[in-house]
Design a protein around this motif. Structure first.
Motif, PDB file in Angstrom:
ATOM      1  N   ASN A 185       0.808  -1.218   0.000  1.00  0.00           N
ATOM      2  CA  ASN A 185       0.000   0.000   0.000  1.00  0.00           C
ATOM      3  C   ASN A 185       0.847   1.276   0.000  1.00  0.00           C
ATOM      4  O   ASN A 185       0.309   2.358  -0.244  1.00  0.00           O
ATOM      5  CB  ASN A 185      -0.927   0.017   1.212  1.00  0.00           C
ATOM      6  N   ASN A 186       2.132   1.162   0.309  1.00  0.00           N
ATOM      7  CA  ASN A 186       3.015   2.331   0.381  1.00  0.00           C
ATOM      8  C   ASN A 186       4.197   2.092  -0.563  1.00  0.00           C
ATOM      9  O   ASN A 186       5.276   1.653  -0.149  1.00  0.00           O
ATOM     10  CB  ASN A 186       3.502   2.557   1.816  1.00  0.00           C
ATOM     11  N   GLN A 187       3.964   2.381  -1.832  1.00  0.00           N
ATOM     12  CA  GLN A 187       4.969   2.102  -2.853  1.00  0.00           C
ATOM     13  C   GLN A 187       6.229   2.941  -2.662  1.00  0.00           C
ATOM     14  O   GLN A 187       7.327   2.500  -3.015  1.00  0.00           O
ATOM     15  CB  GLN A 187       4.376   2.350  -4.243  1.00  0.00           C
ATOM     16  N   SER A 188       6.099   4.138  -2.126  1.00  0.00           N
ATOM     17  CA  SER A 188       7.291   4.964  -1.920  1.00  0.00           C
ATOM     18  C   SER A 188       8.234   4.330  -0.907  1.00  0.00           C
ATOM     19  O   SER A 188       9.461   4.312  -1.099  1.00  0.00           O
ATOM     20  CB  SER A 188       6.887   6.368  -1.460  1.00  0.00           C
ATOM     21  N   ALA A 189       7.701   3.792   0.198  1.00  0.00           N
ATOM     22  CA  ALA A 189       8.532   3.116   1.189  1.00  0.00           C
ATOM     23  C   ALA A 189       9.153   1.862   0.598  1.00  0.00           C
ATOM     24  O   ALA A 189      10.325   1.553   0.844  1.00  0.00           O
ATOM     25  CB  ALA A 189       7.705   2.767   2.428  1.00  0.00           C
ATOM     26  N   GLN A 190       8.366   1.113  -0.201  1.00  0.00           N
ATOM     27  CA  GLN A 190       8.902  -0.089  -0.828  1.00  0.00           C
ATOM     28  C   GLN A 190      10.021   0.259  -1.813  1.00  0.00           C
ATOM     29  O   GLN A 190      11.048  -0.421  -1.864  1.00  0.00           O
ATOM     30  CB  GLN A 190       7.788  -0.847  -1.556  1.00  0.00           C
ATOM     31  N   HIS A 191       9.840   1.335  -2.590  1.00  0.00           N
ATOM     32  CA  HIS A 191      10.859   1.741  -3.568  1.00  0.00           C
ATOM     33  C   HIS A 191      12.144   2.155  -2.865  1.00  0.00           C
ATOM     34  O   HIS A 191      13.249   1.756  -3.296  1.00  0.00           O
ATOM     35  CB  HIS A 191      10.328   2.889  -4.423  1.00  0.00           C
ATOM     36  N   ARG A 192      12.032   2.916  -1.781  1.00  0.00           N
ATOM     37  CA  ARG A 192      13.245   3.336  -1.075  1.00  0.00           C
ATOM     38  C   ARG A 192      13.959   2.140  -0.452  1.00  0.00           C
ATOM     39  O   ARG A 192      15.184   2.045  -0.507  1.00  0.00           O
ATOM     40  CB  ARG A 192      12.906   4.362   0.010  1.00  0.00           C
ATOM     41  N   LEU A 193      13.182   1.220   0.140  1.00  0.00           N
ATOM     42  CA  LEU A 193      13.804   0.038   0.744  1.00  0.00           C
ATOM     43  C   LEU A 193      14.520  -0.789  -0.314  1.00  0.00           C
ATOM     44  O   LEU A 193      15.653  -1.249  -0.108  1.00  0.00           O
ATOM     45  CB  LEU A 193      12.737  -0.805   1.440  1.00  0.00           C
TER      46      LEU A 193
END
Length: 518
Positions: A185-193
């Protein structure tokens, strides 16, 4: 047609590669594959169904179903208004007894294997092959300091391992599922990780492979730790935690007595919303001495309902992380967090004398207050000519049931005692323990045998006490049922409502109402 034919052909080629690998270079029949492939290509209708695909579950290990059954029994017990009685009734069911026996056998087998590894020296001082090795290592270190033999098969060891087994798989899977949901649900957090992990693991990223366990353990990536902290904070695997006070504790003007189970909700104000305002005069001296909780008051609860791993990161110019140019570290005080933990809460071999004597005193007082009640009641409700007979019947039933259930309790005690000793210390003769008695076991048995013998006595006592509790519970049910019975009709012959009595021809006119007929 061409795209479908190409797609099905590529799937067939993948199937052949798999068959070739499984066949180890031997020939295999492939004519049917071509026929089926062409049929699939011809019948490749557009699929507008967006519902999830349900795959049939695969075969589970033999111990999976018993462990799941035992785990589910805990959930049912927690939801029951009478948890102890409910759990006792569950344990009497055949499938639960089988599950319990399989669980005990599995833990016994693994403990024996781990103990042999220690004896044979195949486990180095800092090398633990599994969690059991680590637990046994700590037990060995503790017993060396206390100068006593290790109790590898104590009841607490069995309960600890089973607790870890249940809590470990259930809470870990729940947290992992919530983590996948939050990252989806939080693609920005997934992309940074994903970006920072590829930057911190360049060799694995270049080779297009997952990182090895050695690479993961050696990795120092603050954002990865922050994501884990945020998953634990928002997963809420346990909605409430329980702690037992070890001493009298002051709390907001009240005193919580030692030994009280305190339930602390982790989804209430103070975790995802601002805490309740509390007057400073109610705060304890220890709270004031610890700084007054200013770090908690500085939390900004505006976005605590959102998944944002960055909240855990703070700038640290003295350290440089592997994944970022500027130095960042994880600060655990940046948000409220309370991971779960639940300790033992039942009578054990280490239970204080005051506690188990107090339980017995409470039970004996209850027995003493109620043992004469039936005799008094029958004297008050029986006709004068029937008092002696009614009192004799009550006393007969009391002695008869005592003669039945006391031997039953003794058999339960003896069977549990011997079965436990056979499981924990097969070299000990259980009949010798029974004939020795509780007062002489420390003189007759060696220090290595004492933990198993004490555990046997404890399991026997638990079984006998459970029987007494069950009998007392049944008597309470009977008492409740008795309140719904019109005892006046049964004893004094009062007529049912709306009907008049008539005197039986077999009775005299001056007979008591008990001779009336309806």
């Amino acid at each position: 047609m061409a795209p479908q034919l190409h797609n099905k052909t590529m799937q067939m080629i993948k199937l052949w590669k798999l068959k070739s690998k499984l066949a180890h270079g031997r020939a295999f029949w492939m004519a049917d594959d071509i026929t089926n492939m062409m049929l699939d290509a011809i019948m490749a209708f557009p699929d507008d169904n967006d519902s999830p695909v349900e795959f049939p579950p695969g075969p589970m290990p033999a111990l999976a179903d018993p462990l799941i059954a035992l785990t589910n029994s805990l959930e049912m017990t927690l939801k029951s208004p009478v948890p102890k009685l409910h759990h006792w009734a569950l344990r009497q069911l055949p499938h639960m007894r089988k599950a319990q026996a399989l669980k005990e056998d599995m833990i016994t087998e693994q403990l024996e294997k781990a103990a042999r590894r220690f004896v044979e020296g195949s486990v180095a001082d800092e090398d633990s092959r599994c969690l059991i090795d680590e637990i046994l290592r700590r037990e060995t270190q503790t017993t060396a300091k206390e100068k006593r033999p290790p109790a590898y098969k104590s009841r607490s060891m069995y309960d600890e391992l089973f607790g870890i087994l249940i809590a470990g798989h259930d809470t870990s899977s729940s947290s992992l599922l919530w983590g996948l949901k939050h990252l989806s649900n939080n693609q920005s957090a997934q992309h940074r990780l994903r970006t920072e992990m590829r930057r911190a693991l360049p060799q694995a990223a270049a080779e297009g492979r997952p990182p090895t366990i050695t690479e993961i353990v050696a990795l120092r990536l603050p954002y990865l730790d922050a994501v884990a902290e945020e998953i634990f904070r928002t997963a809420l695997t346990m909605s409430a935690h329980v702690r037992t006070t070890t001493e009298d504790a002051p709390l907001l003007g009240y005193t919580i007595s030692k030994g009280t189970n305190v339930f602390m909700a982790v989804n209430e104000p103070g975790f995802f919303s601002p805490p309740f305002p509390i007057s400073e005069r109610l705060r304890s001296e220890t709270w004031k001495a610890g700084g007054g909780g200013h770090a908690v008051e500085d939390w900004d609860f505006v976005d605590f309902g959102e998944f944002r791993p960055e909240r855990w990161l703070v700038r640290d110019d003295d350290h440089e992380s592997d994944g970022k140019e500027e130095g960042e570290v994880v600060d655990p005080s940046q948000a409220p967090q309370m991971l779960f933990s639940l300790g033992p809460r039942s009578c054990d071999v280490d239970t204080s004398t005051g506690k188990w004597i107090g339980y017995q005193l409470l039970a004996d007082i209850g027995y003493g207050l109620t043992i004469q009640a039936p005799v008094v009641v029958v004297q008050g409700i029986s006709p004068p000519q029937d008092i002696s007979m009614a009192g004799s019947i009550v006393i007969l039933i009391q002695n008869l049931l005592g003669g039945i259930w006391v031997p039953v309790g003794q058999n339960i005690f003896g069977n549990q005692l011997m079965n436990t000793i056979r499981r924990l210390r097969p070299e000990i003769d259980p009949t010798m323990v029974v004939s020795t008695g509780a007062t002489e076991i420390r003189r007759v048995f060696s220090a290595e045998d004492i933990p198993a013998v004490l555990e046997g006595f404890m399991q026997g006592l638990r079984g006998a006490f459970i029987l007494g509790t069950a009998c007392a519970s049944v008597s309470v049910v009977i008492l409740i049922v008795a309140f719904f019975i019109d005892y006046h009709v049964l004893t004094h012959g009062q007529p049912p409502r709306g009907r008049r009595p008539r005197v039986s021809s077999k009775c005299h006119r001056n007979s008591r109402p008990s001779c009336y007929c309806w």
